[in-house]
Design a protein around this motif. Sequence first.
Motif, mmCIF file in Angstrom:
data_model
loop_
_atom_site.group_PDB
_atom_site.id
_atom_site.type_symbol
_atom_site.label_atom_id
_atom_site.label_comp_id
_atom_site.label_asym_id
_atom_site.label_seq_id
_atom_site.Cartn_x
_atom_site.Cartn_y
_atom_site.Cartn_z
ATOM 1 N N ALA A 185 -14.737 -8.518 -29.719
ATOM 2 C CA ALA A 185 -14.406 -7.630 -30.845
ATOM 3 C C ALA A 185 -13.514 -6.479 -30.383
ATOM 4 O O ALA A 185 -12.557 -6.106 -31.066
ATOM 5 N N ASP A 186 -13.828 -5.924 -29.210
ATOM 6 C CA ASP A 186 -13.103 -4.745 -28.705
ATOM 7 C C ASP A 186 -12.577 -4.981 -27.304
ATOM 8 O O ASP A 186 -13.204 -5.727 -26.547
ATOM 9 N N PRO A 187 -11.510 -4.326 -26.935
ATOM 10 C CA PRO A 187 -10.618 -3.464 -27.726
ATOM 11 C C PRO A 187 -9.652 -4.295 -28.574
ATOM 12 O O PRO A 187 -8.829 -5.018 -28.022
ATOM 13 N N ALA A 188 -9.805 -4.164 -29.889
ATOM 14 C CA ALA A 188 -9.065 -4.997 -30.819
ATOM 15 C C ALA A 188 -7.558 -4.903 -30.564
ATOM 16 O O ALA A 188 -7.024 -3.831 -30.335
ATOM 17 N N GLY A 189 -6.891 -6.027 -30.585
ATOM 18 C CA GLY A 189 -5.440 -6.069 -30.456
ATOM 19 C C GLY A 189 -4.950 -6.197 -29.032
ATOM 20 O O GLY A 189 -3.750 -6.286 -28.802
ATOM 21 N N LEU A 190 -5.864 -6.228 -28.062
ATOM 22 C CA LEU A 190 -5.423 -6.269 -26.665
ATOM 23 C C LEU A 190 -5.901 -7.524 -25.940
ATOM 24 O O LEU A 190 -6.906 -8.131 -26.300
ATOM 25 N N VAL A 191 -5.147 -7.893 -24.907
ATOM 26 C CA VAL A 191 -5.547 -8.978 -24.010
ATOM 27 C C VAL A 191 -5.944 -8.351 -22.686
ATOM 28 O O VAL A 191 -5.175 -7.580 -22.103
ATOM 29 N N LEU A 192 -7.161 -8.646 -22.244
ATOM 30 C CA LEU A 192 -7.639 -8.110 -20.966
ATOM 31 C C LEU A 192 -7.734 -9.253 -19.967
ATOM 32 O O LEU A 192 -8.186 -10.349 -20.291
ATOM 33 N N LEU A 193 -7.341 -8.962 -18.730
ATOM 34 C CA LEU A 193 -7.364 -9.970 -17.686
ATOM 35 C C LEU A 193 -8.410 -9.574 -16.656
ATOM 36 O O LEU A 193 -8.305 -8.506 -16.033
ATOM 37 N N LYS A 194 -9.424 -10.419 -16.504
ATOM 38 C CA LYS A 194 -10.428 -10.179 -15.448
ATOM 39 C C LYS A 194 -9.906 -10.839 -14.183
ATOM 40 O O LYS A 194 -9.765 -12.061 -14.129
ATOM 41 N N THR A 195 -9.591 -10.018 -13.186
ATOM 42 C CA THR A 195 -8.970 -10.550 -11.971
ATOM 43 C C THR A 195 -10.015 -11.096 -11.013
ATOM 44 O O THR A 195 -11.217 -10.814 -11.144
ATOM 45 N N GLY A 196 -9.525 -11.874 -10.059
ATOM 46 C CA GLY A 196 -10.405 -12.479 -9.066
ATOM 47 C C GLY A 196 -11.178 -11.467 -8.249
ATOM 48 O O GLY A 196 -12.213 -11.786 -7.651
ATOM 49 N N PHE A 197 -10.691 -10.237 -8.205
ATOM 50 C CA PHE A 197 -11.360 -9.218 -7.385
ATOM 51 C C PHE A 197 -12.336 -8.387 -8.192
ATOM 52 O O PHE A 197 -12.782 -7.337 -7.745
ATOM 53 N N GLY A 198 -12.642 -8.818 -9.407
ATOM 54 C CA GLY A 198 -13.647 -8.102 -10.186
ATOM 55 C C GLY A 198 -13.080 -6.998 -11.064
ATOM 56 O O GLY A 198 -13.806 -6.347 -11.795
ATOM 57 N N GLY A 199 -11.768 -6.776 -11.002
ATOM 58 C CA GLY A 199 -11.156 -5.739 -11.829
ATOM 59 C C GLY A 199 -10.768 -6.264 -13.198
ATOM 60 O O GLY A 199 -10.854 -7.461 -13.470
ATOM 61 N N THR A 200 -10.351 -5.371 -14.073
ATOM 62 C CA THR A 200 -9.859 -5.756 -15.397
ATOM 63 C C THR A 200 -8.569 -4.990 -15.661
ATOM 64 O O THR A 200 -8.511 -3.792 -15.395
ATOM 65 N N ARG A 201 -7.525 -5.725 -16.143
ATOM 66 C CA ARG A 201 -6.320 -4.975 -16.515
ATOM 67 C C ARG A 201 -5.787 -5.485 -17.843
ATOM 68 O O ARG A 201 -6.081 -6.608 -18.253
ATOM 69 N N ILE A 202 -5.008 -4.608 -18.477
ATOM 70 C CA ILE A 202 -4.415 -4.988 -19.757
ATOM 71 C C ILE A 202 -3.228 -5.908 -19.488
ATOM 72 O O ILE A 202 -2.417 -5.653 -18.603
#
Lengths: 360, 360
Positions: A330-347
């Motif tokens: 549901a959130d954050p609406a309108g965005l694509v988040l990438l969960k990286t192999g190192f445990g991080g998340t980026r837009i």
Amino acid sequence: MTPSDREQQVLDRIERARRRRAEVKEERITLAHGAGGKATRTLVDALFLEAFRNPRLEPLGDAAELEIGCSRLALTTDSFVVTPLFFPGGDIGHLAVNGTVNDLAVSGARPLYLTAGFILEEGLPVADLVRITESMRAAADAAGITIVTGDTKVVQRGKGDGCYVNTAGIGVVEHAWRLGMDGVRPGDAVIVSGPIGDHGVTIMLARGDLGIEAENLVSDTAPLHDVVDALLLATPGVRIMRDATRGGVATVLNEIARAANVAVVVDEDAVPVRQEVRGAAELLGIDPLYVACEGRFVAVVDAAEADRAIDVLRDHPLGAHAAVIGRVAADPAGLVLLKTGFGGTRICDVLVGDPLPRIC
Amino acid sequence: MTPSDREQQVLDRIERARRRRAEVKEERITLAHGAGGKATRTLVDALFLEAFRNPRLEPLGDAAELEIGCSRLALTTDSFVVTPLFFPGGDIGHLAVNGTVNDLAVSGARPLYLTAGFILEEGLPVADLVRITESMRAAADAAGITIVTGDTKVVQRGKGDGCYVNTAGIGVVEHAWRLGMDGVRPGDAVIVSGPIGDHGVTIMLARGDLGIEAENLVSDTAPLHDVVDALLLATPGVRIMRDATRGGVATVLNEIARAANVAVVVDEDAVPVRQEVRGAAELLGIDPLYVACEGRFVAVVDAAEADRAIDVLRDHPLGAHAAVIGRVAADPAGLVLLKTGFGGTRICDVLVGDPLPRIC
């Protein structure tokens, strides 16, 4: 997922930028306007949508849906300006047929008829044109679509680049349920039908720009009508499909996130990428998620139907390496988040420039 | 009309040339391949028809006729590469909409939906693109057609010429009777809907090639759906219609003569040509019969209905100067004969070269 204050500031900035009325700030057209990313979107919103605004154009899907007589039809068009004209695994003729076939297929339509418009540059070897038309015939036969009308123009030497091809396609929407962004729900699974980026990297290698070769790598150009049909027949859980061409899977996911007003959370490690593609993309300094495919699609599927969808896709040669790569939130609406192999998340936003011009 | 021995030899030579299997002899594409004359016809027959051969393509009409569900539809496409992009009376946007509208209209179809594919050259002023899209909107509104889907590609500076536009259009065939070459009969009247050659000469003057100006001359670009509709409603005597674009009225008449296997005998003095057009054509060394129109059509009509047809056309602003310019005869089948003002007769064949490149 609750964002930190710093993340929230970034989200707010993106949101403000998106709410601004679309406006082309450049005085002249740049390559980025044709890249399928931010500049293309702005051009489409500010110019084409503004000038032509009507309810059938507005959804900006892969194809427009029309009701004529007792039929529901899909209509789509694409121009092809790929360079070089011939590349491992295909040529501009294959692309021009498959590209339009695929726009119809992912709209849930059975491809029926195709138009073919050629803009030829004075000096193009006639033998090249013969090869291109033979490719188009073969691709049309494979997709079960008939080329019924066409047009040829010639421009002076230096005013073209060998050959540009436009195709427009009509299909009939036979699947009774409705595919659409409004069906996308938090919790849904996000699937890609196979390894991504093969086409874009093949084109870059064919140009010799990278000075490397990858013997086994060929474009993935292919007609998707059959594999899409198998998927639609196997499960009613398909919400929406998009073929991942210019701008790659990342751009498609952003379109879904924005249009359905949801978040798409991608597990980077789950995305199928061939080793050669990963290597070349690294040299180019571009994420494979942004590299064009010409025979892969993204599907958003009811999570309860995801296993069945993957099974059906993997039974088809064009879906042998299909994978669930993420889910809708549901959130954050309108965005694509990438969960990286190192445990991080980026837009994972759409691109601003055009790292790979004239890929299709 | 019995030909002399000498004339018969010419006729035989033409006939032999036409019976030869189409073959592109050139190794490279030339401007003539895009001119709409002999070279275009050979390219279409030898390459496109050969590669794509199917019953719906084969008639090579202005639009393909398709049956989908319970509807009879017409589908057509054209690419536009006119230079300059803007000219007196219109621009590439007008042409791109009207050209496709007219191909549908003369096929007896009511124009419904349009696609728009843009190939832009890096560096094109955005303001020019805005003007073009606004023209397209205005032209689409005037023709009652809706632009429902599109595509934009950008090519590098020097690989295009500002802007190329492709349109494809769908229409619904509402007139119950069938238009077709097989309806053309000896004795039928041949009509043009207005003065010919305005568009082509306007473009040549706009390029400054002739070093002359003609203040009152503008392109005749216009949507023909309404005047065609009026004609079809007024009389069942219409056999076939063609809009006279590339190659002009002479090329259309040759297509009719060949496809219907009849002669078309034209009275040169009856052909409506504006004074400015006649003058400029003389300077160019080209007969106005070969100069493109973008808002005129040729109709073959049952001779008994010719007066009624002319009355109806003249009641419409786009047909105010309509005229019967000749008649259909049985012999010499496949040829167009021009009866000159001096009492002579000459063969009016299609052109070999391209005297007016990139006119649409």
